[in-house]
Enzyme design. Structure first.
Site, PDB file in Angstrom:
ATOM      1  N   THR A  28       0.840  -1.200   0.000  1.00 57.83           N
ATOM      2  CA  THR A  28       0.000   0.000   0.000  1.00 57.83           C
ATOM      3  C   THR A  28       0.873   1.248   0.000  1.00 57.83           C
ATOM      4  O   THR A  28       1.938   1.257   0.607  1.00 57.83           O
ATOM      5  CB  THR A  28      -0.872   0.029   1.275  1.00 57.83           C
ATOM      6  OG1 THR A  28      -1.638  -1.171   1.329  1.00 57.83           O
ATOM      7  CG2 THR A  28      -1.821   1.214   1.272  1.00 57.83           C
ATOM      8  N   SER A  30       1.917   5.359  -2.000  1.00 58.05           N
ATOM      9  CA  SER A  30       2.108   6.083  -3.261  1.00 58.05           C
ATOM     10  C   SER A  30       3.124   5.409  -4.170  1.00 58.05           C
ATOM     11  O   SER A  30       2.976   5.441  -5.398  1.00 58.05           O
ATOM     12  CB  SER A  30       2.529   7.526  -2.975  1.00 58.05           C
ATOM     13  OG  SER A  30       3.721   7.563  -2.212  1.00 58.05           O
ATOM     14  N   THR A  31       4.150   4.788  -3.598  1.00 61.73           N
ATOM     15  CA  THR A  31       5.139   4.084  -4.431  1.00 61.73           C
ATOM     16  C   THR A  31       4.538   2.793  -4.985  1.00 61.73           C
ATOM     17  O   THR A  31       4.758   2.442  -6.149  1.00 61.73           O
ATOM     18  CB  THR A  31       6.418   3.787  -3.634  1.00 61.73           C
ATOM     19  OG1 THR A  31       6.870   4.990  -3.009  1.00 61.73           O
ATOM     20  CG2 THR A  31       7.517   3.281  -4.549  1.00 61.73           C
ATOM     21  N   ASP A  85       6.271  -3.880  -1.710  1.00 59.81           N
ATOM     22  CA  ASP A  85       5.719  -2.807  -0.885  1.00 59.81           C
ATOM     23  C   ASP A  85       6.767  -1.715  -0.692  1.00 59.81           C
ATOM     24  O   ASP A  85       7.961  -1.929  -0.932  1.00 59.81           O
ATOM     25  CB  ASP A  85       5.273  -3.351   0.484  1.00 59.81           C
ATOM     26  CG  ASP A  85       4.221  -2.480   1.155  1.00 59.81           C
ATOM     27  OD1 ASP A  85       3.881  -1.409   0.608  1.00 59.81           O
ATOM     28  OD2 ASP A  85       3.739  -2.878   2.243  1.00 59.81           O
ATOM     29  N   ALA A  87       8.252   1.709   1.847  1.00 61.04           N
ATOM     30  CA  ALA A  87       8.662   1.900   3.236  1.00 61.04           C
ATOM     31  C   ALA A  87       8.703   3.387   3.535  1.00 61.04           C
ATOM     32  O   ALA A  87       8.951   4.206   2.650  1.00 61.04           O
ATOM     33  CB  ALA A  87      10.032   1.272   3.492  1.00 61.04           C
ATOM     34  N   LYS A  98       7.134   1.187   8.634  1.00 59.75           N
ATOM     35  CA  LYS A  98       6.025   1.250   7.690  1.00 59.75           C
ATOM     36  C   LYS A  98       4.757   1.591   8.459  1.00 59.75           C
ATOM     37  O   LYS A  98       4.712   1.476   9.667  1.00 59.75           O
ATOM     38  CB  LYS A  98       5.857  -0.089   6.962  1.00 59.75           C
ATOM     39  CG  LYS A  98       7.025  -0.421   6.055  1.00 59.75           C
ATOM     40  CD  LYS A  98       6.928  -1.801   5.405  1.00 59.75           C
ATOM     41  CE  LYS A  98       5.598  -2.084   4.780  1.00 59.75           C
ATOM     42  NZ  LYS A  98       5.171  -1.057   3.806  1.00 59.75           N
ATOM     43  N   GLY A  99       3.747   2.025   7.729  1.00 65.18           N
ATOM     44  CA  GLY A  99       2.471   2.322   8.363  1.00 65.18           C
ATOM     45  C   GLY A  99       2.013   3.750   8.196  1.00 65.18           C
ATOM     46  O   GLY A  99       0.999   4.148   8.760  1.00 65.18           O
ATOM     47  N   GLY A 100       2.758   4.526   7.392  1.00 67.94           N
ATOM     48  CA  GLY A 100       2.315   5.890   7.121  1.00 67.94           C
ATOM     49  C   GLY A 100       0.932   5.936   6.488  1.00 67.94           C
ATOM     50  O   GLY A 100       0.183   6.892   6.669  1.00 67.94           O
ATOM     51  N   GLU A 107      -0.234  -5.375   6.047  1.00 69.33           N
ATOM     52  CA  GLU A 107       1.032  -5.500   5.321  1.00 69.33           C
ATOM     53  C   GLU A 107       1.896  -6.597   5.936  1.00 69.33           C
ATOM     54  O   GLU A 107       2.508  -7.379   5.221  1.00 69.33           O
ATOM     55  CB  GLU A 107       1.768  -4.159   5.331  1.00 69.33           C
ATOM     56  CG  GLU A 107       1.119  -3.127   4.416  1.00 69.33           C
ATOM     57  CD  GLU A 107       1.669  -1.728   4.581  1.00 69.33           C
ATOM     58  OE1 GLU A 107       1.339  -0.872   3.738  1.00 69.33           O
ATOM     59  OE2 GLU A 107       2.412  -1.475   5.544  1.00 69.33           O
TER      60      GLU A 107
END
Length: 223
Positions: A28, A30-31, A85, A87, A98-100, A107
């Site tokens: 998950t 934007s990247t 994913d 980071a 992670k988790g922003g 995840e």
């Protein structure tokens, strides 16, 4: 190159780690959105490029389904070849914060199914020591104050993320003021705090490979 262009670069590079005809784990953010876009282009050329995906969030599921990708529930899959994913931070050993995007628990679940975790990030995410980025912690709502007090004893300042409810119906506490020198022990210790669903340190499920977008192209780090 702009940060957005670097994200596009690594999103495309991640396709090389997808086994044709396989089920791929998709994270998950934007990247990862750039990876999903690249996946869509590959599927336009070859509709059988992948057999399906396991997604870590409602957001990614919706994007994948718009491309016609069959999204499978994690509980129906026993193993994945690769999980792709991003980071918020990654260190030189492959440990991550992670988790922003508030999807850290799912995840971790999907990452745990995968033989290989390929992290895609721009070079601003590479750090010597984890902790500058506010550490996300998914928390059962009634435990928020207790969790914040527990982090205060560790030297961190916790704050409930406003307007954020996870896909699991919980809240996120973001913690600042930490330096995480020993990620594996830290992850284990925080996960024992009552009310913590999971912490955004990815040490048990660290990256195997990081595709790092730099001004000179994609740099591959292996851990």
């Amino acid at each position: 190159m702009t940060q957005d262009e670097l994200k596009t670069l690594v999103g495309r590079a991640a396709l090389d780690y997808v086994q044709p005809g396989s089920i791929v784990g998709v994270g998950t953010g934007s990247t990862v959105d750039k990876f999903i876009d690249a996946l869509g282009a590959a599927l336009a050329q070859n509709p059988s490029f992948i057999a399906g995906a396991v997604s870590s969030s409602v957001r990614s599921t919706e994007r994948l389904e718009k491309l016609g990708v069959k999204v499978l529930p994690a509980e129906s899959v026993t193993q994945l070849g690769v999980y792709i994913d991003g980071a918020d931070e990654i260190d030189h050993a492959g440990y991550m914060i992670k988790g922003g995007g508030a999807a850290l628990t799912r995840e971790k679940i999907v990452a745990d199914l995968a033989e290989q975790f390929v992290c895609i990030a721009d070079e601003s995410k590479l750090v010597q020591v984890l902790g500058k980025f506010p550490l996300p912690v998914e928390v059962i709502p009634m435990a928020a104050a207790q969790v914040i007090r527990a982090f205060a004893k560790l030297g961190g300042t916790g704050k409930v993320r406003e307007g954020c409810t996870t896909d699991n119906g919980n809240i996120i506490v973001d913690v600042t003021g930490l330096q995480i020198a020993h990620p594996a022990q830290f992850e284990s210790d925080v996960n024992q705090i009552p009310g913590v669903v999971t912490v955004g340190v990815f040490a048990r499920n660290k990256a195997s490979v990081c595709l790092l977008g730099t001004a000179t192209g994609v740099k591959t780090l292996k851990f």
